[in-house]
Design a protein around this motif. Sequence first.
Motif, short mmCIF file in Angstrom:
data_model
loop_
_atom_site.label_atom_id
_atom_site.label_comp_id
_atom_site.label_asym_id
_atom_site.label_seq_id
_atom_site.Cartn_x
_atom_site.Cartn_y
_atom_site.Cartn_z
N GLU A 76 44.75 18.60 -26.75
CA GLU A 76 44.68 19.94 -27.25
C GLU A 76 45.28 19.87 -28.62
O GLU A 76 44.71 19.95 -29.71
CB GLU A 76 44.15 21.04 -27.08
CG GLU A 76 42.59 20.63 -26.45
CD GLU A 76 41.89 21.92 -25.30
OE1 GLU A 76 40.92 22.05 -25.67
OE2 GLU A 76 43.57 22.35 -24.25
N GLU A 99 47.27 28.67 -22.32
CA GLU A 99 47.46 27.68 -20.95
C GLU A 99 49.43 27.29 -20.90
O GLU A 99 49.68 27.51 -20.51
CB GLU A 99 47.40 26.03 -21.75
CG GLU A 99 45.97 25.91 -22.15
CD GLU A 99 44.91 26.19 -21.29
OE1 GLU A 99 45.36 26.24 -20.40
OE2 GLU A 99 43.80 25.82 -21.84
N MET A 221 39.35 15.28 -11.51
CA MET A 221 40.17 17.02 -11.12
C MET A 221 40.71 17.15 -10.14
O MET A 221 41.84 17.97 -9.42
CB MET A 221 40.07 17.60 -12.07
CG MET A 221 40.43 16.78 -13.35
SD MET A 221 39.97 18.83 -14.70
CE MET A 221 40.21 20.05 -14.38
N ASN A 231 46.50 16.12 2.16
CA ASN A 231 46.42 17.37 2.49
C ASN A 231 45.57 18.90 2.92
O ASN A 231 45.76 20.42 3.47
CB ASN A 231 47.47 18.36 1.52
CG ASN A 231 48.45 17.38 0.73
OD1 ASN A 231 49.28 16.67 1.34
ND2 ASN A 231 48.76 16.34 -0.16
N1 BYC Z 1 45.95 14.40 -10.70
O1 BYC Z 1 45.31 15.57 -0.63
P1 BYC Z 1 45.37 16.27 -1.41
C1 BYC Z 1 43.76 23.19 -16.28
C2 BYC Z 1 47.84 14.52 -5.45
S1 BYC Z 1 45.19 22.77 -16.19
C3 BYC Z 1 47.10 14.09 -10.24
O2 BYC Z 1 43.94 15.83 -1.82
P2 BYC Z 1 45.50 18.48 -2.26
C4 BYC Z 1 44.19 23.39 -18.00
C5 BYC Z 1 47.48 15.66 -5.01
O3 BYC Z 1 49.09 16.45 -5.55
C6 BYC Z 1 44.37 22.20 -13.55
N2 BYC Z 1 47.36 14.42 -9.06
O4 BYC Z 1 45.70 17.58 -2.46
C7 BYC Z 1 45.49 22.75 -18.40
C8 BYC Z 1 48.31 14.97 -3.72
O5 BYC Z 1 50.01 14.62 -3.87
P3 BYC Z 1 51.39 14.64 -3.44
C9 BYC Z 1 45.43 22.07 -12.87
C10 BYC Z 1 46.77 15.02 -7.51
O6 BYC Z 1 47.57 19.48 -3.45
C11 BYC Z 1 45.38 22.77 -19.50
C12 BYC Z 1 46.81 13.78 -3.47
O7 BYC Z 1 46.79 13.67 -4.19
N3 BYC Z 1 44.94 22.53 -12.14
O8 BYC Z 1 42.90 23.82 -15.96
O9 BYC Z 1 45.22 19.29 -0.91
C13 BYC Z 1 43.62 23.20 -21.20
C14 BYC Z 1 46.35 13.44 -2.50
O10 BYC Z 1 45.85 14.64 -3.17
C15 BYC Z 1 45.00 15.39 -8.65
C16 BYC Z 1 44.89 22.74 -10.45
O11 BYC Z 1 46.33 22.15 -10.42
C17 BYC Z 1 44.96 14.77 -10.00
N4 BYC Z 1 43.44 15.49 -10.29
O12 BYC Z 1 44.42 18.87 -3.19
C18 BYC Z 1 42.64 22.30 -20.11
C19 BYC Z 1 44.75 22.73 -9.82
N5 BYC Z 1 43.84 15.36 -7.07
O13 BYC Z 1 50.91 16.00 -4.34
C20 BYC Z 1 42.86 22.61 -18.44
C21 BYC Z 1 45.65 23.68 -8.23
C22 BYC Z 1 45.19 15.31 -6.19
O14 BYC Z 1 51.18 14.64 -2.30
N6 BYC Z 1 45.34 22.51 -7.02
N7 BYC Z 1 46.44 14.94 -6.41
O15 BYC Z 1 51.96 13.28 -3.78
C23 BYC Z 1 44.24 22.12 -6.18
O16 BYC Z 1 43.59 23.12 -5.91
C24 BYC Z 1 44.74 20.94 -5.05
O17 BYC Z 1 46.32 21.13 -5.81
C25 BYC Z 1 44.18 19.65 -5.66
C26 BYC Z 1 44.75 18.20 -4.93
C27 BYC Z 1 42.59 20.13 -6.06
C28 BYC Z 1 44.42 19.25 -7.26
#
Ligand code: BYC
Length: 336
Positions: A76, A99, A221, A231
């Motif tokens: 952005e 952000e 995402m 996980n």
């Molecule tokens: N992208 O077992 P899983 C925002 C990885 S910022 C990349 O399902 P988990 C904004 C995952 O890490 C919003 N990698 O994992 C900012 C894992 O790899 P590792 C960001 C991904 O953790 C600026 C592997 O795939 N939000 O909104 O149980 C401007 C297996 O996945 C992704 C967050 O970070 C991905 N999309 O679930 C505008 C939310 N998806 O680490 C807007 C917080 C999966 O084992 N995070 N992986 O090597 C979460 O809720 C969870 O970590 C996730 C993934 C749902 C993303």
Amino acid sequence: MTAPTTPAGPPASVTTAPAPDVDADLADGLAADFEATVARGDRIEPRDWMPEKYRATLVRQVAQHAHSEIIGMQPEGNWITRAPSLRRKAILLAKVQDEAGHGLYLYSACETLGVSRQELTEKLVSGKQKYSSIFNYPTLSYADVGTIGWLVDGAAICNQVPLCRTSYGPYGRAMIRVCKEESFHQRQGYELLSTMMRGTDEQRAMVQESVDRFWWPALMMFGPPDADSPNTAQSMAWGIKRDTNDELRQKFVDMTVPQAAALGVTLPDPELRWDEERGHHDFGSPDWDEFMTVVKGGGPCNAQRIAHRRAAHEDGEWVRDAALAFAARSREQVRA
Ligand code: BYC
């Protein structure tokens, strides 16, 4: 921009395992207390005992989340100098600045788990920690600013509102403020798109083209399907995650379809339809091979995003040094 780093090393308050001379009964008691706290839906706080794997899972997720906020400023930010009016420029500047703030709350939450911000930044720029796949796609038109607000911040809200109830206190509290700001961001994106949709044919086409590019990456995402998510089961059991990836993806689709209809844009999925029996929308499957390519560093902008972040970090070294020197001198003056 990254604020001055704190010294490396875990704070004395972080306890992940009993000392070797602590007897087995005490170790069992600590583990039982942890399990009971999680089962009651109460919060685990930094000074509480926690299993090492719980701590490591949180560091992984919270760091990835913080990095996403910081890297997410780039797509952005690309449009700040070319915003079509002073009003749009002021809105975009404020959003990108928010952000940065989200990244800083999250780095602070992560520091309570015993990792320094410097360590986290080094892991980001060396590619050892991830950030959201969505930010590896380019922003090709001003409509992308609206689409990111509507779809990307919309997906972020779906994912993050339940995280306000996550079991780790500092993460949940950071999420409360983040979510308030994200919902504001989502509305500004929707307002921008709805203004363009009331404009010229060319503007409407620009919005549609942007939605066509961002729809599938927005669905990605939420992470891989539950069956391929290594996980999710453990993170749900520990109350770190409150919903699975597929549950949140479904919620997002159900929430977004009526908004798309109100805007007058078509979501690019021929399989999208209301399923009366399920009470939800059916939808097609994102290209999970593309997702894996992007997550492994092969997306359209991965190299550019990291190179930019690394350069900004290096350029900011003198600011961090100056802030630390100023803080040290202020402490000396207080003592004198
Ligand atoms: N992208 O077992 P899983 C925002 C990885 S910022 C990349 O399902 P988990 C904004 C995952 O890490 C919003 N990698 O994992 C900012 C894992 O790899 P590792 C960001 C991904 O953790 C600026 C592997 O795939 N939000 O909104 O149980 C401007 C297996 O996945 C992704 C967050 O970070 C991905 N999309 O679930 C505008 C939310 N998806 O680490 C807007 C917080 C999966 O084992 N995070 N992986 O090597 C979460 O809720 C969870 O970590 C996730 C993934 C749902 C993303």
